[in-house]
Write a protein that holds these residues in place. Structure first.
Motif, PDB file in Angstrom:
ATOM      1  N   LEU A 278      26.072  20.421 -17.443  1.00  0.00           N
ATOM      2  CA  LEU A 278      27.217  19.595 -17.849  1.00  0.00           C
ATOM      3  C   LEU A 278      28.459  20.004 -17.053  1.00  0.00           C
ATOM      4  O   LEU A 278      29.249  19.160 -16.622  1.00  0.00           O
TER       5      LEU A 278
ATOM      6  N   LYS B  48      30.796  17.895 -13.763  1.00  0.00           N
ATOM      7  CA  LYS B  48      32.262  17.757 -13.659  1.00  0.00           C
ATOM      8  C   LYS B  48      32.765  18.010 -12.241  1.00  0.00           C
ATOM      9  O   LYS B  48      33.834  17.548 -11.874  1.00  0.00           O
TER      10      LYS B  48
ATOM     11  N   THR C  24      29.642   6.745 -14.786  1.00  0.00           N
ATOM     12  CA  THR C  24      30.745   7.548 -15.332  1.00  0.00           C
ATOM     13  C   THR C  24      30.244   8.932 -15.752  1.00  0.00           C
ATOM     14  O   THR C  24      29.053   9.137 -16.002  1.00  0.00           O
ATOM     15  N   LEU C  25      31.201   9.858 -15.870  1.00  0.00           N
ATOM     16  CA  LEU C  25      30.871  11.228 -16.248  1.00  0.00           C
ATOM     17  C   LEU C  25      30.263  11.270 -17.651  1.00  0.00           C
ATOM     18  O   LEU C  25      29.284  11.984 -17.889  1.00  0.00           O
ATOM     19  N   ASP C  26      30.821  10.484 -18.564  1.00  0.00           N
ATOM     20  CA  ASP C  26      30.297  10.476 -19.937  1.00  0.00           C
ATOM     21  C   ASP C  26      28.845  10.036 -19.983  1.00  0.00           C
ATOM     22  O   ASP C  26      28.012  10.649 -20.645  1.00  0.00           O
ATOM     23  N   GLU C  27      28.571   8.948 -19.258  1.00  0.00           N
ATOM     24  CA  GLU C  27      27.174   8.468 -19.219  1.00  0.00           C
ATOM     25  C   GLU C  27      26.263   9.515 -18.588  1.00  0.00           C
ATOM     26  O   GLU C  27      25.130   9.714 -19.022  1.00  0.00           O
TER      27      GLU C  27
ATOM     28  N   LYS D 272      26.599  12.772 -18.551  1.00  0.00           N
ATOM     29  CA  LYS D 272      26.382  13.891 -19.488  1.00  0.00           C
ATOM     30  C   LYS D 272      25.344  13.506 -20.532  1.00  0.00           C
ATOM     31  O   LYS D 272      24.439  14.273 -20.856  1.00  0.00           O
ATOM     32  N   HIS D 273      25.516  12.283 -21.040  1.00  0.00           N
ATOM     33  CA  HIS D 273      24.607  11.764 -22.054  1.00  0.00           C
ATOM     34  C   HIS D 273      23.179  11.704 -21.493  1.00  0.00           C
ATOM     35  O   HIS D 273      22.211  12.112 -22.135  1.00  0.00           O
TER      36      HIS D 273
END
Ligand code: AMP
Ligand code: GLY
Length: 425
Positions: A136, A140, A164-167, A169-170
């Motif tokens: 994770l 970044k 995107t970063l959120d996607e 990470k998920h």
């Protein structure tokens, strides 16, 4: 000689078509083949993960050469099974052993191999469930989009490219929690490479190699490269931007270091290597290795090979590739793939096909086709049939191919109308 070809897609029909033309071929068996391979040899039903049943078949039918189309039996060790069996060891086997197949069956192995042998590829790191937090953090440090790859074989679905970063990470969490089963117990995260992809192929005896025609594959379902990824919606060979200068870089920076890497690591290799490359501003990078030919690239590549394929296969197993040569037709080959309605998501099978008679302008390579109880040719897969045409210009090849593609009918038929469009005048 009697030859057994393993596999059942368009790639295998193209191989079967070529092998059947060899004066050295007595009987050709295809396991399990499709409705199209029936015209090139005898389809036989074999479970490709049941090695003992393959052995029985090979011995009973006096098979002298085995050609493996798909990667799974190679990754499972079919090559080692033959090499280590007293009765099978002398049979010509086209395909690497398990260790060589790791180039495809483990992304982490392939990346480490490339790093060790200074082969250009995207920067990367590998993570496991134990190092999720580090993964994770690593995300970044990267720029979007993010490239996440399940380490193991995942039927072509193991690469995810979140925007995107959120996607991202998920997705990393999902993959390391078993989204792709054990194939995702390690995840490679790598830098996104921007460029144009192409597929380069060699046939090798582990020491020397012959360069086959390169090809471009159209992976997305929709025109203009939109929508979800598929197994491949069409192909073109040659690839106009793969000129002498570019191909020289590919050989010097990628193919030769791969060959010497295999030798340094004592990995024997007999068969095809498929280099999935990205052309980044004129410089080639490896996106992936495959240990087999591409599909639908084979449907454009094989018709351009003039040399006898069985003779080339013999040179592979006799370690005579250094003294072999390959003649390539200068024509352009294009291949348009007709697919089932709904593919690459769920689709129906068993649709009756019409218009599948060949003419002088095209070669039809069946992929997902079968015969129904009434002996009619019906659809039996997502990718159904490839329409290949050869001509002196890409324009002419596309015209021939699309003319036939429009004549083939089955309920739900779909194909991309823009194969090769970037090179149409
Ligand atoms: P693979 O299964 O490794 O071939 O990946 C599937 C697809 O994902 C490739 O054909 C590329 O379109 C894309 N891809 C994989 N790795 C990268 C990368 N590092 N940069 C950009 N695209 C990639
Ligand atoms: N056409 C891409 C593949 O065969 O993997």
């Amino acid at each position: 000689m009697n030859i057994l070809l393993l596999g059942s897609g368009g790639r295998e029909h193209a191989f079967a078509w070529k092998i059947a033309q060899s004066p050295k071929t007595d009987k050709l068996f295809i396991a399990s083949g499709n409705a199209g391979t029936r015209s090139t040899g005898e389809n036989v039903t074999l479970n490709l993960s049941d090695f003992e049943s393959i052995k029985d078949f090979v011995l009973k039918n006096d098979i002298q050469m085995v050609v493996v189309g798909p990667e799974a039996p190679l990754a499972d060790g079919l090559g080692d099974f033959f090499a280590n069996d007293e009765k099978l060891a002398s049979i010509a086997f086209i395909g690497p052993r398990k260790k060589g197949a790791l180039l495809e069956s483990s992304k982490d192995f392939a990346k480490e191999f490339m790093q060790k042998h200074a082969i250009p590829t995207a920067a990367y790191q590998t993570f496991t469930p134990d190092t999720l937090q580090e993964g994770l953090q690593f995300l970044k440090t990267l720029q979007p989009p993010y490239v996440l790859k399940a380490d193991g074989l995942a039927a072509g679905k193991g690469v995810v490219i979140p925007a995107t970063l959120d996607e991202a990470k998920h997705e990393l969490q999902a993959m390391l929690s078993g989204k792709f089963g054990t194939a995702g117990s390690k995840v490679v995260i790598e830098e996104f490479l921007k460029g144009i992809e192409l597929s380069v192929f060699i046939l090798t005896d582990g020491k020397d190699y012959l360069l086959l025609p390169e090809a471009k594959d159209y992976k997305r379902i929709g025109e203009g490269d939109t929508g979800p990824n598929t197994g491949g919606m069409g192909s073109v060979s040659p690839v106009p931007f793969a000129d002498k200068n570019f191909m020289q870089k590919v050989e010097e920076r990628i193919i030769k270091p791969t060959m010497s890497g295999l030798q340094k690591e004592n990995i024997p290799y007999a068969g095809f290597i498929f280099f999935g490359l990205m052309n980044v501003d004129g410089d080639p990078y490896v996106i992936e290795y495959n240990v087999r030919m591409g599909d639908p690239e084979t449907e454009s590549v094989i018709p351009r090979v003039e040399s006898d394929l069985v003779t080339l296969f013999e040179a592979v197993v006799q370690h005579e590739i250094a003294n072999a040569s390959i003649r390539i037709k200068p024509e352009t080959a294009v291949s348009v793939m007709l697919v089932s309605g709904g593919y690459p998501d769920s689709y129906e099978k068993g649709k009756i096909m019409t218009g599948i008679e060949e003419n002088d302008d095209v070669i039809l390579f069946h992929a997902g086709t079968a015969l129904n109880a009434n002996n009619q040719v019906v659809t039996s897969g997502g990718r159904v049939i490839a329409v290949t045409a050869l001509a002196s210009t890409i324009e002419e090849a596309l015209t021939k191919s699309y003319k036939k593609a429009n004549e083939i009918k089955f309920d739900g038929v779909h194909f991309r109308k823009d194969i090769g469009r970037e090179w149409r005048k």
